[in-house]
Design an enzyme around this catalytic site. Structure first.
Site, PDB file in Angstrom:
ATOM      1  N   GLY A 182       0.823  -1.203   0.000  1.00  0.00           N
ATOM      2  CA  GLY A 182       0.000   0.000   0.000  1.00  0.00           C
ATOM      3  C   GLY A 182       0.859   1.254   0.000  1.00  0.00           C
ATOM      4  O   GLY A 182       1.935   1.299  -0.608  1.00  0.00           O
ATOM      5  N   SER A 183       0.406   2.273   0.722  1.00  0.00           N
ATOM      6  CA  SER A 183       1.000   3.606   0.588  1.00  0.00           C
ATOM      7  C   SER A 183       2.420   3.743   1.115  1.00  0.00           C
ATOM      8  O   SER A 183       3.102   4.712   0.785  1.00  0.00           O
ATOM      9  CB  SER A 183       0.108   4.642   1.275  1.00  0.00           C
ATOM     10  OG  SER A 183      -1.118   4.760   0.575  1.00  0.00           O
ATOM     11  N   THR A 184       2.905   2.809   1.949  1.00  0.00           N
ATOM     12  CA  THR A 184       4.311   2.895   2.349  1.00  0.00           C
ATOM     13  C   THR A 184       5.210   2.738   1.119  1.00  0.00           C
ATOM     14  O   THR A 184       6.343   3.226   1.109  1.00  0.00           O
ATOM     15  CB  THR A 184       4.671   1.811   3.386  1.00  0.00           C
ATOM     16  OG1 THR A 184       4.180   0.544   2.942  1.00  0.00           O
ATOM     17  CG2 THR A 184       4.069   2.137   4.750  1.00  0.00           C
ATOM     18  N   PHE A 185       4.684   2.087   0.085  1.00  0.00           N
ATOM     19  CA  PHE A 185       5.473   1.889  -1.131  1.00  0.00           C
ATOM     20  C   PHE A 185       5.586   3.184  -1.934  1.00  0.00           C
ATOM     21  O   PHE A 185       6.433   3.284  -2.832  1.00  0.00           O
ATOM     22  CB  PHE A 185       4.849   0.798  -2.001  1.00  0.00           C
ATOM     23  CG  PHE A 185       5.771   0.298  -3.076  1.00  0.00           C
ATOM     24  CD1 PHE A 185       6.782  -0.596  -2.779  1.00  0.00           C
ATOM     25  CD2 PHE A 185       5.637   0.741  -4.386  1.00  0.00           C
ATOM     26  CE1 PHE A 185       7.655  -1.043  -3.771  1.00  0.00           C
ATOM     27  CE2 PHE A 185       6.495   0.295  -5.376  1.00  0.00           C
ATOM     28  CZ  PHE A 185       7.511  -0.606  -5.073  1.00  0.00           C
ATOM     29  N   LYS A 186       4.789   4.168  -1.612  1.00  0.00           N
ATOM     30  CA  LYS A 186       4.894   5.456  -2.298  1.00  0.00           C
ATOM     31  C   LYS A 186       6.256   6.101  -2.065  1.00  0.00           C
ATOM     32  O   LYS A 186       6.680   6.976  -2.842  1.00  0.00           O
ATOM     33  CB  LYS A 186       3.768   6.388  -1.855  1.00  0.00           C
ATOM     34  CG  LYS A 186       2.396   5.942  -2.362  1.00  0.00           C
ATOM     35  CD  LYS A 186       1.278   6.771  -1.775  1.00  0.00           C
ATOM     36  CE  LYS A 186      -0.089   6.293  -2.295  1.00  0.00           C
ATOM     37  NZ  LYS A 186      -1.229   6.969  -1.640  1.00  0.00           N
TER      38      LYS A 186
END
Length: 591
Positions: free
Chosen positions: A321-325
């Site tokens: 999810g958004s940690t991969f941003k």
């Protein structure tokens, strides 16, 4: 007459020759026999003496003490406990009925079980292993002929379930089964010793002959990077989140950003290291359910044990999810596809190849620069950046950042990344990858890559092992791990750290803020497959100090009940962790 005399003389000559030849042969044979006997008695005496000794010797192994596992503070996490092995030698028994009665009483075993072994004709029959020393001493004090009590070692874990999925445990032969116990088997295991006793032809020990001993060699102590204080506090927080959120599981990893040393790794629920084959409550419920459904009990139990021992931090993959941003931001900044001051507009969605992909804020974020897009975790902006980079180039960064390979952590069973093949990445796939969906990685892989992006571009190998030391300190093995330099520029690192600090200062990660410390980080709330299942994974990845990162923590809460947003339930876990360990690390001068 003359003819007869001549014939007689010839016969006598032939007879003499035969006699001479026979004598010569006999002498030669005697000489050969003498040489052979001399050879065997003089040159081979030691060899045959050894064979004769072996014929009348009985040997018993003496287990070597396994090396201890010691944390960075000098605390012993895995030790040895003295236990006894009780055996009988049938040929030496004088009062078998009394022996049977005594062993049944002291070892709390059935008469049928003990009698079967006592009456068995064998050189040595083991009755029971891993008997506590107190009981073993009592049995020895009976001084019964034919009963043998050998001291042995059993692995003992002083903190029981602490770091159970990291430390692992040993089997009945004292060999590692999972975790560090198996990864460092060659250092931890020692060399067995032996006790040799002389017996007669019936196998009865000869009085007054004593015994020969070959002393065992203890294994090396393994020093690891775990800090027991940090591990215990991380475990406490994980258990608290697990219970209050009624989650399927909670994982916390704490790592040194600069060198990859892991200070703590928790994966709740943990199991009991001193009783690893007993299912904990959560898995016993599943076992009972399987039994009620008529499934094979043995097969079901073993599957459940494997699941109980499984370390989700390294053995399982998930959509980050958004940690991969963080990775998309790094690739965008490094490639020049975006700058922190670039402006965007978020209407609450974006159309990609006729597919409408929504932002988590349905109303949209409106006008925002890239720094604020990171702070707001805005999907449309990250999709735009991903599309600017392009599928081929993005895949190259994915490889450059180490995401396509395993980290090489010193624990068994690390899972690899599950990713689209390059030719299968269209615009929709690239869009979803850009904000952390449609592929899977392990928590340790995500954490290791992010560490490399914020430490100046140095991709380290996460690890626990620091060194192995022999008991007398004369032999030391210092462990060295691979490092890849230059995965991003220092300029990209500085910009990334700034943006992620703003996430905690003023953005969606504000619940990770720690008074008196500069913290950077990123939240995530990812929906598990199948979509629409109502199951989510909440996470927060934080590091400190934000301007010069030393320590990083990742908290993952799997399938929480009720509120499931990473910023609301995972960020506070890391905040509480940092509130306690950052002052502690300063106090001990942690670098």
């Amino acid at each position: 007459m003359a003819i007869r005399n001549s014939a007689g003389r010839r016969n006598m000559t032939v007879q003499k020759r035969k006699t001479f030849v026979l004598c010569a042969v006999c002498v030669a044979m005697l000489l050969l026999l003498g040489v052979r006997v001399g050879y065997l008695m003089i040159l081979c005496s030691e060899h045959y003496t050894e064979l004769a000794t072996q014929l009348h010797e009985r040997e018993r192994d003496i287990k070597a003490a396994r090396g201890r596992i010691i944390d960075s503070t000098g605390t012993v996490l895995a030790d040895n406990k003295t236990v006894c092995t009780i055996s009988v030698i049938h040929s030496q028994l004088e009062e078998p009925e009394k022996v049977i009665d005594m062993l049944c009483r002291e070892l709390e075993l059935s008469e049928e079980y003990v009698r079967k072994r006592v009456e068995k004709y064998s050189a040595r029959e083991r009755i029971r292993s891993n008997v506590d020393k107190e009981t073993g001493d009592r049995i020895r004090n009976y001084d019964m002929a034919g009963v043998k009590v050998d001291e042995d070692y059993k692995r003992y874990y002083p903190y029981d379930d602490l770091a159970s999925k990291v430390l692992g445990f040993t089997g009945g032969d004292n060999q590692g089964i999972i975790g560090l116990e198996v990864s460092y088997e060659e250092y931890l295991t020692g060399k067995k010793g032996q006790i040799l006793t002389l017996t007669d032809a019936k196998g009865i020990e000869l009085d007054g002959m004593g015994e020969r001993r070959k002393e065992p060699e203890a294994g090396k102590d393994l020093y690891v990077s775990i800090d027991v204080n940090i591990q215990r506090y991380a475990t406490q927080l994980a258990k608290q989140a697990y219970e209050t959120k009624q989650a399927a599981g909670v994982s916390i990893i704490v790592m040194n950003v600069d060198n990859g040393e892991i200070l703590a790794m928790v994966d709740v629920p943990e199991f009991h290291l001193n009783d690893p084959y007993t299912l904990i409550d959560e898995f016993q419920v599943q076992a009972d359910s399987a039994a009620a459904d008529g499934q094979g009990e043995a097969e079901s139990t073993q599957d459940l044990l494997n699941g109980m021992w499984r370390n989700g931090c390294i053995n399982d993959t998930y959509e980050p999810g958004s940690t991969f941003k963080i990775i998309t931001a790094a690739a965008g900044l490094e490639s020049g596809a975006v700058r922190l001051e670039d402006n965007f507009s978020c209407p609450g969605f974006i159309i990609v190849d006729d597919r409408k992909i929504r932002c988590h804020k349905i109303a949209g974020h409106g006008a925002e620069d890239f720094t604020h897009a990171v702070m707001n975790s805005c999907n449309p902006v990250f999709i735009t950046v991903g599309l600017r980079i392009g599928a081929q180039r993005y895949y190259e960064y994915f490889t450059q950042f180490g995401l396509r390979r395993k980290t090489g952590i010193d624990l068994p069973g690390e899972a690899g990344t599950i990713m689209h093949q390059p030719d299968k990445i269209g615009e929709v796939e690239l869009a979803t990858i850009s904000f952390g969906q449609s592929f899977q990685i392990t928590p340790i892989r995500l954490m290791t890559t992010v560490a490399g992006l914020i430490n100046g571009g140095k991709l380290v190998t996460p690890h626990f092992g620091v060194r192995a030391v022999s008991p007398d300190g004369t032999s030391v093995n210092e462990f060295v791990y691979p490092v890849s330099e230059g995965i991003v520029s220092s300029d990209t690192t500085e910009k990334l750290k700034y943006a992620l600090e703003q996430v905690v200062e003023n953005g969606g990660g504000k619940n990770g803020y720690v008074e008196g410390f500069r913290v950077g980080g990123k939240t995530a709330t990812s929906q598990t497959l199948p979509r629409g299942s109502g199951r989510y994974i909440a996470s927060f990845l934080g590091f400190a100090p934000a301007n010069d990162p030393k320590v990083m923590a990742l908290a993952i809460i799997d399938t929480p009940q009720g509120t499931y947003y990473g910023g609301q339930i995972a960020a506070p876990v890391v905040r509480q962790l940092f509130e306690n360990i950052l002052p502690y690390l300063e106090e001990i001068g942690y670098q």
